[in-house]
Design a protein around this motif. Sequence first.
Motif, PDB file in Angstrom:
ATOM      1  N   ASP A 180       5.427   0.299   2.710  1.00  0.00           N
ATOM      2  CA  ASP A 180       5.929  -0.282   3.955  1.00  0.00           C
ATOM      3  C   ASP A 180       6.321  -1.749   3.823  1.00  0.00           C
ATOM      4  O   ASP A 180       5.735  -2.512   3.061  1.00  0.00           O
ATOM      5  N   THR A 219       8.937   2.852   5.514  1.00  0.00           N
ATOM      6  CA  THR A 219       9.971   1.819   5.579  1.00  0.00           C
ATOM      7  C   THR A 219      10.457   1.371   4.200  1.00  0.00           C
ATOM      8  O   THR A 219      11.483   0.713   4.101  1.00  0.00           O
ATOM      9  N   ALA A 226       4.963 -13.733   1.736  1.00  0.00           N
ATOM     10  CA  ALA A 226       4.509 -14.953   2.423  1.00  0.00           C
ATOM     11  C   ALA A 226       3.358 -15.599   1.656  1.00  0.00           C
ATOM     12  O   ALA A 226       3.295 -16.825   1.513  1.00  0.00           O
ATOM     13  N   ASP A 232       5.997  -4.144   5.974  1.00  0.00           N
ATOM     14  CA  ASP A 232       5.139  -5.199   6.526  1.00  0.00           C
ATOM     15  C   ASP A 232       4.246  -5.801   5.438  1.00  0.00           C
ATOM     16  O   ASP A 232       4.108  -7.020   5.341  1.00  0.00           O
ATOM     17  N   SER A 233       3.688  -4.938   4.591  1.00  0.00           N
ATOM     18  CA  SER A 233       2.859  -5.465   3.516  1.00  0.00           C
ATOM     19  C   SER A 233       3.697  -6.213   2.477  1.00  0.00           C
ATOM     20  O   SER A 233       3.234  -7.199   1.899  1.00  0.00           O
ATOM     21  N   ILE A 279      -2.974  -8.966  -2.947  1.00  0.00           N
ATOM     22  CA  ILE A 279      -2.930  -7.707  -2.196  1.00  0.00           C
ATOM     23  C   ILE A 279      -4.285  -7.539  -1.530  1.00  0.00           C
ATOM     24  O   ILE A 279      -5.300  -7.968  -2.058  1.00  0.00           O
ATOM     25  N   GLY A 280      -4.270  -6.896  -0.383  1.00  0.00           N
ATOM     26  CA  GLY A 280      -5.464  -6.817   0.461  1.00  0.00           C
ATOM     27  C   GLY A 280      -6.737  -6.334  -0.230  1.00  0.00           C
ATOM     28  O   GLY A 280      -7.236  -5.246   0.049  1.00  0.00           O
ATOM     29  N   SER A 291       4.108  -9.570   3.820  1.00  0.00           N
ATOM     30  CA  SER A 291       2.853 -10.314   3.702  1.00  0.00           C
ATOM     31  C   SER A 291       2.673 -10.842   2.286  1.00  0.00           C
ATOM     32  O   SER A 291       2.337 -12.014   2.080  1.00  0.00           O
ATOM     33  N   ARG A 293       1.441  -5.559  12.647  1.00  0.00           N
ATOM     34  CA  ARG A 293       2.008  -4.648  11.641  1.00  0.00           C
ATOM     35  C   ARG A 293       3.190  -3.906  12.234  1.00  0.00           C
ATOM     36  O   ARG A 293       3.177  -3.524  13.397  1.00  0.00           O
ATOM     37  N   ASP A 294       4.207  -3.691  11.410  1.00  0.00           N
ATOM     38  CA  ASP A 294       5.335  -2.865  11.808  1.00  0.00           C
ATOM     39  C   ASP A 294       5.819  -2.155  10.561  1.00  0.00           C
ATOM     40  O   ASP A 294       6.370  -2.800   9.688  1.00  0.00           O
ATOM     41  N   THR A 320      -5.431 -13.730   1.977  1.00  0.00           N
ATOM     42  CA  THR A 320      -4.654 -12.787   1.177  1.00  0.00           C
ATOM     43  C   THR A 320      -3.584 -12.056   1.993  1.00  0.00           C
ATOM     44  O   THR A 320      -2.929 -11.155   1.475  1.00  0.00           O
ATOM     45  N   THR A 321      -3.431 -12.430   3.248  1.00  0.00           N
ATOM     46  CA  THR A 321      -2.556 -11.668   4.139  1.00  0.00           C
ATOM     47  C   THR A 321      -1.786 -12.609   5.057  1.00  0.00           C
ATOM     48  O   THR A 321      -2.330 -13.622   5.501  1.00  0.00           O
ATOM     49  N   GLU A 322      -0.556 -12.272   5.348  1.00  0.00           N
ATOM     50  CA  GLU A 322       0.193 -13.023   6.346  1.00  0.00           C
ATOM     51  C   GLU A 322       1.221 -12.094   6.968  1.00  0.00           C
ATOM     52  O   GLU A 322       2.285 -11.851   6.409  1.00  0.00           O
ATOM     53  N   LEU A 323       0.856 -11.536   8.102  1.00  0.00           N
ATOM     54  CA  LEU A 323       1.678 -10.515   8.745  1.00  0.00           C
ATOM     55  C   LEU A 323       2.317 -11.045  10.023  1.00  0.00           C
ATOM     56  O   LEU A 323       1.681 -11.785  10.783  1.00  0.00           O
ATOM     57  N   VAL A 369      -3.569   2.904   4.589  1.00  0.00           N
ATOM     58  CA  VAL A 369      -4.268   1.750   4.024  1.00  0.00           C
ATOM     59  C   VAL A 369      -3.647   0.472   4.582  1.00  0.00           C
ATOM     60  O   VAL A 369      -2.429   0.373   4.714  1.00  0.00           O
ATOM     61  N   THR A 370      -4.489  -0.493   4.948  1.00  0.00           N
ATOM     62  CA  THR A 370      -3.980  -1.781   5.429  1.00  0.00           C
ATOM     63  C   THR A 370      -4.686  -2.909   4.673  1.00  0.00           C
ATOM     64  O   THR A 370      -5.463  -2.649   3.746  1.00  0.00           O
ATOM     65  N   ASN A 371      -4.446  -4.137   5.107  1.00  0.00           N
ATOM     66  CA  ASN A 371      -5.143  -5.274   4.489  1.00  0.00           C
ATOM     67  C   ASN A 371      -6.646  -5.194   4.700  1.00  0.00           C
ATOM     68  O   ASN A 371      -7.410  -5.860   4.009  1.00  0.00           O
ATOM     69  N   HIS A 415       0.847  -1.180   0.000  1.00  0.00           N
ATOM     70  CA  HIS A 415       0.000   0.000   0.000  1.00  0.00           C
ATOM     71  C   HIS A 415       0.890   1.240   0.000  1.00  0.00           C
ATOM     72  O   HIS A 415       1.888   1.281   0.715  1.00  0.00           O
ATOM     73  N   VAL A 416       0.527   2.217  -0.776  1.00  0.00           N
ATOM     74  CA  VAL A 416       1.288   3.456  -0.842  1.00  0.00           C
ATOM     75  C   VAL A 416       1.116   4.228   0.473  1.00  0.00           C
ATOM     76  O   VAL A 416       0.011   4.327   0.995  1.00  0.00           O
TER      77      VAL A 416
END
Lengths: 549, 549
Positions: free
Chosen positions: A347, A198, A356, A349-350, A545-546, A353, B193-194, B250-253, B159-161, A156-157
Amino acid sequence: MSDPRALSGYWLRDNCPCDECRDPGNGQKLFQITDLPADLAVRESTERDGHLAVLWTDGHRSRYPLTWLAAAAPDGHGPETAGRHPGDHRTEAAKRLWRAADFAAGLPEAHWDAHLADPAERAAVLRAVRHLGFAVLRGVPTTDRQVLAVARTFGHVRVTNYGELFDVRVEPDPNNLAFTSAAITPHTDNPYRDPVPTLQLLHCLENAAEGGDSGLVDGFAAADLLRTEAPEDFALLTRTPVPFAFRDRTTELHAERPLIETDALGRIREIRFNNRSIGTLRLPAADLDAFYAAYRRFAAIILRPELQLTFRLDPGDCLVFDNTRLLHARTAFDHDGHRHLQGCYADLDSLGSTLAVLDRHTEALDTLQELFEGEGAEEYLGEAVTQAEHMLQAAVLAHRDGAPPHLVAAALLHDVGHFHGAVTGAQLTAGTDNRHSHTGADWLARWFGPEVTEPIRLHVAAKRYLCAVEPAYRAGLSEASEHTLRVQGGPMAAEEAAAFAALPAAADAVAVRRWDDLAKTTDTDTPAFDHFRPLLADLLSAGAIGTHR
Amino acid sequence: MSDPRALSGYWLRDNCPCDECRDPGNGQKLFQITDLPADLAVRESTERDGHLAVLWTDGHRSRYPLTWLAAAAPDGHGPETAGRHPGDHRTEAAKRLWRAADFAAGLPEAHWDAHLADPAERAAVLRAVRHLGFAVLRGVPTTDRQVLAVARTFGHVRVTNYGELFDVRVEPDPNNLAFTSAAITPHTDNPYRDPVPTLQLLHCLENAAEGGDSGLVDGFAAADLLRTEAPEDFALLTRTPVPFAFRDRTTELHAERPLIETDALGRIREIRFNNRSIGTLRLPAADLDAFYAAYRRFAAIILRPELQLTFRLDPGDCLVFDNTRLLHARTAFDHDGHRHLQGCYADLDSLGSTLAVLDRHTEALDTLQELFEGEGAEEYLGEAVTQAEHMLQAAVLAHRDGAPPHLVAAALLHDVGHFHGAVTGAQLTAGTDNRHSHTGADWLARWFGPEVTEPIRLHVAAKRYLCAVEPAYRAGLSEASEHTLRVQGGPMAAEEAAAFAALPAAADAVAVRRWDDLAKTTDTDTPAFDHFRPLLADLLSAGAIGTHR
């Protein structure tokens, strides 16, 4: 390991995998740590069938796979082994530290088309960013805002005061030195932000200037050298909060973080280095002298030629790098030459993800391929073709009928339920409904979306539906299929058929069913599973992607 | 303090404010710390005119205001005073820790309309979030996606998952317990998340359910209690990296961070607390026992009734809180009742930036008001009105002519250059061009955009332009204005006039000029500066979020 008395009680109970303790759907714990009684202990424990069964003093029963217990052994967080565990892949323990010479044979890079088309290539790019701190994509279309599309292939931007993206070119009234033609020595971006972005992306649209080459330095490698050469300076830089600041008419950012950040175990985790935006440290003079000596020593290490990786970004190149680890630089360039990069932040973290999930996809495709080439080569419930041939033929038929990829995939995978679970296909013919459609759909749902899994879930119901509404359909069933129809419940009653027809996936399920019924011929060239692998990979990537909500 | 031998040399030089060392436009340093010679020292220093002048051994000269030197004294980072300096406002040193009873008289809150209209109100909301960890906005329109508009009043959406925003309501197949009707005990969001999102917003659209009340706990206050009651447990939680994990299709954090994070000086800086997503710690059994004892003690403190602030979000309420400090909770609710919140994430750094810029705006308006009411009440270069009356009349005329706000502001502020700088208006009448238009525009540019400052910069040139192209205009000049025209350079030559007319702000500058010329009457009721303050405040706010590029 399986002696529960040697285990920590609360730890063991906190990890109970039962459905009462964890949501079977999302794996989240359903209790709070304070829900556990104060005097919790193991009352009884037995080891059987590869599991440790525990009865707790509060009456709860837990069952732990012994393989899980073995994998949960201490991972070397202790001082003697610190630094060896990758943890969340953010500290030096998970990185390969480098010198410029390590890339004499070439940079970690991939072509944009391959990055998009091939999940393995994409995973390699992301792994390079995580492991080495950077990668270069070549051949990225040189169109405006394309850098955002690159970022969205793995995350994500992150919007900042510079906008969703920023143009790096000479500006008439720059609010930042980046927007001049001056040389910029190695630095990290936005140290005045907390959380700092990051990841950074820099996409070259134009670079016709003399000069303007790009440089990277591994800040973790530089910090590692400082630790070796001057351990006290290293320690000082990890424990001195440094004020960073940025200010213009619409922005005023302040962050106080050390130049070198270590985690709770002392491992290098984050570098901030940017003399342009260091504010005024307010410390006693002696502390300032010590800080500046350490800071200057670190800065001198960063400038050592052997650490400077220099290369030229050409139009279409997009550099992706870890802004918590790598310092980036550029040489001065001819003011009249055209040089234009577009950048954005994202970032780690994504990115982790996405990587993974890509790895999961590769594992999924490998598993499916093994099944098709192993169990799949076996007899298909009395038909003249093997299970694999049957499913591959169904996919070919779906493709010939112009079905969209998700339906080709559903046709290809519609019988994977036969491969798995305690009840086998043989039992189905022997008179037990193995509900293979549901087993298959549930198993596939860890990777594929409902557009693939629901037609599979309903493909047996679709047969019962078609037998109810199309007499000619039933007349055309193979002998084996007529046999299993009875086991599966026979044709639907009118009410059941109407309810079925109203389901969102009903039409897709009926389509899969018709290909299923036709896919039993011996006089055809059936392609191998490999043929459909790219189609499955694309389908998996589309949801990576989410976008699941 | 002004004895340079008592100061740290590199520190002093690193803070040299000269135009060679710092970009006068953006304040960024133009040198690298490694550019300074290895044996740098002060050769000579003298104190004069409120400045310390330093000649360095490398020949560079610096000049430091003594007020700056005094302000740069050590700020108490030493052990004896640790915890008193707010730093970047992210640690406990900058917070007011609270118990639920502290809000018996009411929550920190504001009405949405006031938040939008009044910068002081908006600043108070943001200050509450920074200082107390939260604030509630009331009367926010209950429209879909409105929560994003709330976030954009002080920052950028992260924006996150879960998407740009997430709907908190009962879902058929939840990937998170949040999307059920179950009670949720106090926790922080996204610990896996980090960088973790540092701010969360929850906007209530509907809450007709029995139950479903909201709760907040000050995690810094809880950690502070733990430190007092069980210092070893506190220390253990600050130095044990805890694996947090989240996984769906769709996510693995994964993130490994301690439950209590302290800064380099040992001050509480960040809390992560979420038993639902704590993964498996891999430590020796004795360390696990110690960790779980400390974790359970901390969890029990968090659940103490005196720490639980409980309140109900009604439709139109939007809760904004610090996700690195406050734990949030909700009580279970009636599954059939309608409860619908929309949430999103944002970050504290941009909130702090918006607050700092708002404070600058308040300071700007206060400064302008003081000038209008102080110096402005003085004689206006021989005219019959005071300077303040002249400028206020110009603004009234602009407003009557239907001018847009930025031009009303330009008319109002066009002569602020007379108030400032070494050359006063008296010197202008005495025959020196004080270039008051440029002085004023430059001074205002720290707050106002070019749409306000450029017409001001050009309003003297506009007079010379009009005298060149409109003979009738010159004939109408007041006596004083005719006098200053000569000092200012006389009417423009044809070529100069054409160049002027081509400038983007030329038309606006001419408009300001005409109001300027008319604003010298004594037979009118001139409003006070206060009358225009909201208009200026709106103009300032419009540019406050990073929209300057």
